[in-house]
Scaffold this motif. Sequence first.
Motif, PDB file in Angstrom:
ATOM      1  N   GLU A 153       0.836  -1.206   0.000  1.00  0.00           N
ATOM      2  CA  GLU A 153       0.000   0.000   0.000  1.00  0.00           C
ATOM      3  C   GLU A 153       0.866   1.250   0.000  1.00  0.00           C
ATOM      4  N   HIS A 154       1.908   1.235   0.831  1.00  0.00           N
ATOM      5  CA  HIS A 154       2.792   2.396   0.918  1.00  0.00           C
ATOM      6  C   HIS A 154       3.614   2.585  -0.357  1.00  0.00           C
ATOM      7  N   ARG A 155       3.986   1.479  -0.993  1.00  0.00           N
ATOM      8  CA  ARG A 155       4.779   1.597  -2.222  1.00  0.00           C
ATOM      9  C   ARG A 155       3.949   2.172  -3.372  1.00  0.00           C
ATOM     10  N   TYR A 156       2.713   1.770  -3.483  1.00  0.00           N
ATOM     11  CA  TYR A 156       1.849   2.382  -4.491  1.00  0.00           C
ATOM     12  C   TYR A 156       1.739   3.888  -4.232  1.00  0.00           C
ATOM     13  N   GLU A 157       1.565   4.240  -2.985  1.00  0.00           N
ATOM     14  CA  GLU A 157       1.447   5.656  -2.607  1.00  0.00           C
ATOM     15  C   GLU A 157       2.748   6.396  -2.914  1.00  0.00           C
ATOM     16  N   ASP A 158       3.879   5.775  -2.582  1.00  0.00           N
ATOM     17  CA  ASP A 158       5.179   6.397  -2.857  1.00  0.00           C
ATOM     18  C   ASP A 158       5.360   6.667  -4.345  1.00  0.00           C
ATOM     19  N   ILE A 159       5.034   5.673  -5.163  1.00  0.00           N
ATOM     20  CA  ILE A 159       5.228   5.807  -6.608  1.00  0.00           C
ATOM     21  C   ILE A 159       4.319   6.890  -7.184  1.00  0.00           C
ATOM     22  N   ARG A 160       3.067   6.900  -6.755  1.00  0.00           N
ATOM     23  CA  ARG A 160       2.148   7.960  -7.222  1.00  0.00           C
ATOM     24  C   ARG A 160       2.702   9.335  -6.855  1.00  0.00           C
ATOM     25  N   ASN A 161       3.144   9.484  -5.616  1.00  0.00           N
ATOM     26  CA  ASN A 161       3.666  10.770  -5.165  1.00  0.00           C
ATOM     27  C   ASN A 161       4.958  11.144  -5.893  1.00  0.00           C
ATOM     28  N   TYR A 162       5.800  10.154  -6.148  1.00  0.00           N
ATOM     29  CA  TYR A 162       7.063  10.415  -6.838  1.00  0.00           C
ATOM     30  C   TYR A 162       6.816  10.881  -8.266  1.00  0.00           C
ATOM     31  N   GLU A 163       5.899  10.212  -8.953  1.00  0.00           N
ATOM     32  CA  GLU A 163       5.596  10.609 -10.326  1.00  0.00           C
ATOM     33  C   GLU A 163       4.908  11.972 -10.367  1.00  0.00           C
ATOM     34  N   LYS A 164       4.121  12.276  -9.344  1.00  0.00           N
ATOM     35  CA  LYS A 164       3.514  13.602  -9.238  1.00  0.00           C
ATOM     36  C   LYS A 164       4.584  14.658  -9.002  1.00  0.00           C
ATOM     37  N   TYR A 165       5.553  14.314  -8.165  1.00  0.00           N
ATOM     38  CA  TYR A 165       6.689  15.210  -7.897  1.00  0.00           C
ATOM     39  C   TYR A 165       7.453  15.509  -9.191  1.00  0.00           C
ATOM     40  N   LEU A 166       7.721  14.468  -9.988  1.00  0.00           N
ATOM     41  CA  LEU A 166       8.426  14.676 -11.250  1.00  0.00           C
ATOM     42  C   LEU A 166       7.607  15.546 -12.198  1.00  0.00           C
ATOM     43  N   TRP A 167       6.292  15.286 -12.244  1.00  0.00           N
ATOM     44  CA  TRP A 167       5.400  16.093 -13.087  1.00  0.00           C
ATOM     45  C   TRP A 167       5.482  17.567 -12.699  1.00  0.00           C
ATOM     46  N   HIS A 168       5.485  17.844 -11.405  1.00  0.00           N
ATOM     47  CA  HIS A 168       5.581  19.222 -10.925  1.00  0.00           C
ATOM     48  C   HIS A 168       6.952  19.833 -11.190  1.00  0.00           C
ATOM     49  N   ASN A 169       7.918  18.973 -11.517  1.00  0.00           N
ATOM     50  CA  ASN A 169       9.276  19.451 -11.782  1.00  0.00           C
ATOM     51  C   ASN A 169       9.699  19.187 -13.234  1.00  0.00           C
ATOM     52  N   ASN A 170       8.724  19.300 -14.133  1.00  0.00           N
ATOM     53  CA  ASN A 170       8.982  19.317 -15.580  1.00  0.00           C
ATOM     54  C   ASN A 170       9.407  17.987 -16.189  1.00  0.00           C
ATOM     55  N   VAL A 171       9.062  16.874 -15.533  1.00  0.00           N
ATOM     56  CA  VAL A 171       9.381  15.560 -16.097  1.00  0.00           C
ATOM     57  C   VAL A 171       8.109  14.723 -16.166  1.00  0.00           C
ATOM     58  N   ARG A 172       7.750  14.288 -17.360  1.00  0.00           N
ATOM     59  CA  ARG A 172       6.592  13.420 -17.546  1.00  0.00           C
ATOM     60  C   ARG A 172       7.004  11.953 -17.403  1.00  0.00           C
ATOM     61  N   THR A 173       6.059  11.132 -16.994  1.00  0.00           N
ATOM     62  CA  THR A 173       6.272   9.689 -16.940  1.00  0.00           C
ATOM     63  C   THR A 173       5.169   9.015 -17.751  1.00  0.00           C
ATOM     64  N   VAL A 174       5.566   8.374 -18.848  1.00  0.00           N
ATOM     65  CA  VAL A 174       4.618   7.667 -19.716  1.00  0.00           C
ATOM     66  C   VAL A 174       4.882   6.175 -19.540  1.00  0.00           C
ATOM     67  N   LYS A 175       3.882   5.451 -19.022  1.00  0.00           N
ATOM     68  CA  LYS A 175       4.074   4.057 -18.617  1.00  0.00           C
ATOM     69  C   LYS A 175       3.367   3.124 -19.602  1.00  0.00           C
ATOM     70  N   ILE A 176       4.152   2.196 -20.152  1.00  0.00           N
ATOM     71  CA  ILE A 176       3.640   1.310 -21.201  1.00  0.00           C
ATOM     72  C   ILE A 176       3.785  -0.146 -20.766  1.00  0.00           C
ATOM     73  N   PHE A 177       2.657  -0.835 -20.700  1.00  0.00           N
ATOM     74  CA  PHE A 177       2.634  -2.261 -20.367  1.00  0.00           C
ATOM     75  C   PHE A 177       2.354  -3.044 -21.636  1.00  0.00           C
ATOM     76  N   LEU A 178       3.321  -3.855 -22.061  1.00  0.00           N
ATOM     77  CA  LEU A 178       3.164  -4.689 -23.245  1.00  0.00           C
ATOM     78  C   LEU A 178       2.507  -5.994 -22.807  1.00  0.00           C
ATOM     79  N   ASN A 179       1.242  -6.139 -23.157  1.00  0.00           N
ATOM     80  CA  ASN A 179       0.394  -7.197 -22.622  1.00  0.00           C
ATOM     81  C   ASN A 179       0.362  -8.412 -23.549  1.00  0.00           C
TER      82      ASN A 179
END
Length: 330
Positions: A153-179
């Motif tokens: 639960e905490h790791r999902y929260e950490d990752i969401r917050n980290y990617e939000k932090y990067l977004w606020h600091n001019n870095v996008r994260t585009v996540k691609i799952f090859l299914n």
Amino acid sequence: MFKHYRYDGKKKFDISKVPTDDTSLVEDREEAEALLAKNNDEIDQLQQKLYADKREGVIFLFQAMDAAGKDGTIRAVLQCLSPHGVHEEAFKSPSSEDLAHDYLWRIERNVPAKGEIAIFNRSQYEEVLIYKVKELWKSQANARRIDPEKIMEHRYEDIRNYEKYLWHNNVRTVKIFLNVSKEEQAKRFLDRIEEPEKHWKFSAADYEERKYWDQYQEAFQDAINNTSTEHCPWFVVPADHKWYMRYVVSEIILDTLKDMDPQYPEVTEERLSRFGEIKEALEQELGTEKKKAKKADKKSKNGKKEKKNKKEKKSGSEKESDTPAEEDEQ
């Protein structure tokens, strides 16, 4: 056109209901490959602008089951990029140094600067995939205050917050799952076993991981549902047909770069005026050099001509001296 592959938190991802063999966006392989080539040209042009603009960076992050085609897709879609401002990082099992730090430590060291593109072949999501399937927290040292039941639960929260932090600091994260489907994975494993030139791609460990197929499917589903956000969405791309998968990935990357809208920096009037001065100086310099070159060429030609004349004169003198004197009449 590929919105049905996009997950941004507004709908739930059910991996059992998503087809892995979809090819709905194009008629056939020939069309897909033609469109991929066209997209690559546009991606190349936009990347050049992105590098010059230096306002925003982007991470294209790839996750998949073994043999889904990450390496081939990265090569086919992103080979058009200039090495300047682009780097790929393949995240393998963490080293002892990695494990001595927080789990995002090795990710942070590879975040792109403004104007750059980072390609993540696997990523921080290994920490909620294999970490969850193998329950790795049981074998790793954690502070006594850490509750093992809340780690995921905490790791999902950490990752969401980290990617939000990067977004606020001019870095996008585009996540691609090859299914990819379990059946298609089996076929690709067999290809690697039966074709000698593909032996290097196969490891018995890959087959051992296949035994956890259902657990990994659940882990991917949970990761995507817990970390899909508007600004950092997941794209679930059908991977049973490599030609289709690569085309769709090219559309996702192209669409992202277009949305970033990079522009070549505007040149100020002050800089333009300076360009004029430099241009005049360079033209004058080239004119002087041309005159020097012309003078040197003329001197060289005169020297050769003079040398030739001397040689001819000397040759004539030698010829005269070799002529026999007339015999006296007897």
